[in-house]
Design a protein around this motif. Sequence first.
Motif, PDB file in Angstrom:
ATOM      1  N   GLN A 160       0.833  -1.206   0.000  1.00 63.75           N
ATOM      2  CA  GLN A 160       0.000   0.000   0.000  1.00 63.75           C
ATOM      3  C   GLN A 160       0.867   1.255   0.000  1.00 63.75           C
ATOM      4  OE1 GLN A 160      -2.248  -0.802   3.528  1.00 63.75           O
ATOM      5  NE2 GLN A 160      -3.962  -1.685   2.391  1.00 63.75           N
ATOM      6  N   ILE A 161       1.968   1.222   0.746  1.00 58.53           N
ATOM      7  CA  ILE A 161       2.869   2.383   0.782  1.00 58.53           C
ATOM      8  C   ILE A 161       3.504   2.599  -0.583  1.00 58.53           C
ATOM      9  CG2 ILE A 161       5.000   3.282   1.781  1.00 58.53           C
ATOM     10  CD1 ILE A 161       4.273   1.774   4.351  1.00 58.53           C
ATOM     11  N   ILE A 162       3.932   1.524  -1.205  1.00 54.03           N
ATOM     12  CA  ILE A 162       4.574   1.627  -2.516  1.00 54.03           C
ATOM     13  C   ILE A 162       3.610   2.153  -3.567  1.00 54.03           C
ATOM     14  CG2 ILE A 162       5.579   0.251  -4.390  1.00 54.03           C
ATOM     15  CD1 ILE A 162       6.895  -1.463  -2.209  1.00 54.03           C
ATOM     16  N   GLN A 163       2.363   1.697  -3.521  1.00 52.74           N
ATOM     17  CA  GLN A 163       1.383   2.166  -4.488  1.00 52.74           C
ATOM     18  C   GLN A 163       1.011   3.622  -4.256  1.00 52.74           C
ATOM     19  OE1 GLN A 163      -1.824  -0.593  -4.097  1.00 52.74           O
ATOM     20  NE2 GLN A 163      -0.855  -2.158  -5.373  1.00 52.74           N
ATOM     21  N   ALA A 164       1.012   4.063  -2.999  1.00 50.79           N
ATOM     22  CA  ALA A 164       0.622   5.435  -2.693  1.00 50.79           C
ATOM     23  C   ALA A 164       1.702   6.447  -3.083  1.00 50.79           C
ATOM     24  CB  ALA A 164       0.312   5.566  -1.203  1.00 50.79           C
ATOM     25  N   GLU A 165       2.943   6.034  -3.015  1.00 53.61           N
ATOM     26  CA  GLU A 165       4.039   6.947  -3.354  1.00 53.61           C
ATOM     27  C   GLU A 165       4.324   6.892  -4.844  1.00 53.61           C
ATOM     28  OE1 GLU A 165       5.752   9.019  -1.311  1.00 53.61           O
ATOM     29  OE2 GLU A 165       4.481   8.397   0.365  1.00 53.61           O
ATOM     30  N   ASN A 166       4.805   7.986  -5.373  1.00 52.72           N
ATOM     31  CA  ASN A 166       5.205   8.044  -6.786  1.00 52.72           C
ATOM     32  C   ASN A 166       6.720   7.919  -6.849  1.00 52.72           C
ATOM     33  OD1 ASN A 166       2.577   8.455  -7.644  1.00 52.72           O
ATOM     34  ND2 ASN A 166       2.733  10.673  -7.373  1.00 52.72           N
ATOM     35  N   TYR A 167       7.192   6.677  -6.805  1.00 56.25           N
ATOM     36  CA  TYR A 167       8.630   6.459  -6.779  1.00 56.25           C
ATOM     37  C   TYR A 167       9.287   6.712  -8.128  1.00 56.25           C
ATOM     38  CZ  TYR A 167       8.195   4.603  -2.112  1.00 56.25           C
ATOM     39  OH  TYR A 167       7.958   4.480  -0.772  1.00 56.25           O
ATOM     40  N   ASP A 168       8.511   6.826  -9.186  1.00 56.95           N
ATOM     41  CA  ASP A 168       9.091   7.126 -10.495  1.00 56.95           C
ATOM     42  C   ASP A 168       9.620   8.554 -10.550  1.00 56.95           C
ATOM     43  OD1 ASP A 168       8.344   4.593 -11.272  1.00 56.95           O
ATOM     44  OD2 ASP A 168       6.392   5.263 -12.036  1.00 56.95           O
ATOM     45  N   ASN A 169       9.084   9.426  -9.699  1.00 57.68           N
ATOM     46  CA  ASN A 169       9.494  10.830  -9.709  1.00 57.68           C
ATOM     47  C   ASN A 169      10.784  11.072  -8.937  1.00 57.68           C
ATOM     48  OD1 ASN A 169       7.132  11.252 -11.112  1.00 57.68           O
ATOM     49  ND2 ASN A 169       5.995  11.918  -9.308  1.00 57.68           N
ATOM     50  N   TYR A 170      11.191  10.120  -8.071  1.00 58.21           N
ATOM     51  CA  TYR A 170      12.396  10.300  -7.267  1.00 58.21           C
ATOM     52  C   TYR A 170      13.636   9.942  -8.078  1.00 58.21           C
ATOM     53  CZ  TYR A 170       9.344  10.548  -3.182  1.00 58.21           C
ATOM     54  OH  TYR A 170       8.396  10.916  -2.281  1.00 58.21           O
ATOM     55  N   LEU A 199      18.469   7.954  -4.711  1.00 62.49           N
ATOM     56  CA  LEU A 199      17.859   8.223  -3.409  1.00 62.49           C
ATOM     57  C   LEU A 199      17.296   6.930  -2.811  1.00 62.49           C
ATOM     58  CD1 LEU A 199      17.069  10.671  -1.564  1.00 62.49           C
ATOM     59  CD2 LEU A 199      14.839  10.528  -2.617  1.00 62.49           C
ATOM     60  N   PRO A 200      17.686   6.559  -1.570  1.00 59.97           N
ATOM     61  CA  PRO A 200      17.152   5.316  -0.990  1.00 59.97           C
ATOM     62  C   PRO A 200      15.678   5.461  -0.627  1.00 59.97           C
ATOM     63  CG  PRO A 200      18.674   6.377   0.532  1.00 59.97           C
ATOM     64  CD  PRO A 200      18.691   7.175  -0.729  1.00 59.97           C
ATOM     65  N   THR A 201      14.862   4.500  -1.048  1.00 64.49           N
ATOM     66  CA  THR A 201      13.435   4.473  -0.764  1.00 64.49           C
ATOM     67  C   THR A 201      13.056   3.058  -0.346  1.00 64.49           C
ATOM     68  OG1 THR A 201      12.921   3.943  -3.049  1.00 64.49           O
ATOM     69  CG2 THR A 201      12.942   6.283  -2.473  1.00 64.49           C
ATOM     70  N   TYR A 202      11.736   2.808  -0.187  1.00 60.68           N
ATOM     71  CA  TYR A 202      11.281   1.461   0.138  1.00 60.68           C
ATOM     72  C   TYR A 202      11.548   0.492  -1.008  1.00 60.68           C
ATOM     73  CZ  TYR A 202       8.784   3.006   4.292  1.00 60.68           C
ATOM     74  OH  TYR A 202       8.474   3.492   5.505  1.00 60.68           O
ATOM     75  N   VAL A 203      11.519   0.984  -2.220  1.00 63.63           N
ATOM     76  CA  VAL A 203      11.731   0.127  -3.382  1.00 63.63           C
ATOM     77  C   VAL A 203      13.218  -0.099  -3.613  1.00 63.63           C
ATOM     78  CG1 VAL A 203      11.340  -0.081  -5.859  1.00 63.63           C
ATOM     79  CG2 VAL A 203       9.598   0.938  -4.411  1.00 63.63           C
ATOM     80  N   ASN A 204      14.002   0.949  -3.509  1.00 69.98           N
ATOM     81  CA  ASN A 204      15.427   0.882  -3.761  1.00 69.98           C
ATOM     82  C   ASN A 204      16.146   0.768  -2.416  1.00 69.98           C
ATOM     83  OD1 ASN A 204      18.005   1.136  -4.619  1.00 69.98           O
ATOM     84  ND2 ASN A 204      17.873   3.294  -5.134  1.00 69.98           N
ATOM     85  N   ILE A 205      16.465  -0.438  -2.030  1.00 69.66           N
ATOM     86  CA  ILE A 205      17.083  -0.654  -0.723  1.00 69.66           C
ATOM     87  C   ILE A 205      18.570  -0.325  -0.764  1.00 69.66           C
ATOM     88  CG2 ILE A 205      17.534  -2.394   1.051  1.00 69.66           C
ATOM     89  CD1 ILE A 205      14.952  -3.715   0.257  1.00 69.66           C
ATOM     90  N   GLU A 206      19.156  -0.311  -1.927  1.00 75.19           N
ATOM     91  CA  GLU A 206      20.571  -0.006  -2.038  1.00 75.19           C
ATOM     92  C   GLU A 206      20.818   1.413  -1.532  1.00 75.19           C
ATOM     93  OE1 GLU A 206      21.686  -0.542  -6.064  1.00 75.19           O
ATOM     94  OE2 GLU A 206      20.979  -2.612  -6.121  1.00 75.19           O
ATOM     95  N   SER A 207      21.691   1.530  -0.560  1.00 78.64           N
ATOM     96  CA  SER A 207      22.027   2.825  -0.006  1.00 78.64           C
ATOM     97  C   SER A 207      23.535   2.897   0.182  1.00 78.64           C
ATOM     98  CB  SER A 207      21.297   3.044   1.323  1.00 78.64           C
ATOM     99  OG  SER A 207      21.699   2.070   2.250  1.00 78.64           O
ATOM    100  N   PRO A 208      24.066   4.074   0.330  1.00 82.42           N
ATOM    101  CA  PRO A 208      25.520   4.180   0.498  1.00 82.42           C
ATOM    102  C   PRO A 208      25.940   3.560   1.831  1.00 82.42           C
ATOM    103  CG  PRO A 208      24.471   6.310   0.776  1.00 82.42           C
ATOM    104  CD  PRO A 208      23.420   5.374   0.292  1.00 82.42           C
TER     105      PRO A 208
END
Length: 124
Positions: free
Chosen positions: A42-52, A56-65
């Motif tokens: 539900q969180i992933i669908q509510a956010e517009n991760y295509d715009n980020y 930038l680390p998000t719920y979808v992109n777990i890879e972080s520095p």
Amino acid sequence: MEREVIEAELVLPTHMKFKKIQMYDKYPKGQARGRHWKHLKQIIQAENYDNYPPHLPTYVNIESPPSMHPCKKICDVTGFEAPYFDPRTKLRYANTEVFKIIRSLPNDYVQRYLALRNAAVVLK
């Protein structure tokens, strides 16, 4: 007398502060009782991760520095944070009781503890 009460326009609160609120008053039929948690989908669908941006680390992109903070040193026996290090066995320990246990361990057990931490020394 009824006419006087109506003309006085007395407005009484629906809830007195000193009275306990009944459950059916607090939660009318059809309303949710508590806090509803959102699932990850539900969180992933509510956010517009295509715009980020992609870095930038998000719920979808777990890879972080990598973290800039040093990793915590953990006691090999108890799992607590270990401020001390035994130079003879190379094991980390949290307090004096653990130190006594470490010094009484046979070499085979010490090697097993080091192998768990990926710091094992291979003896030839």
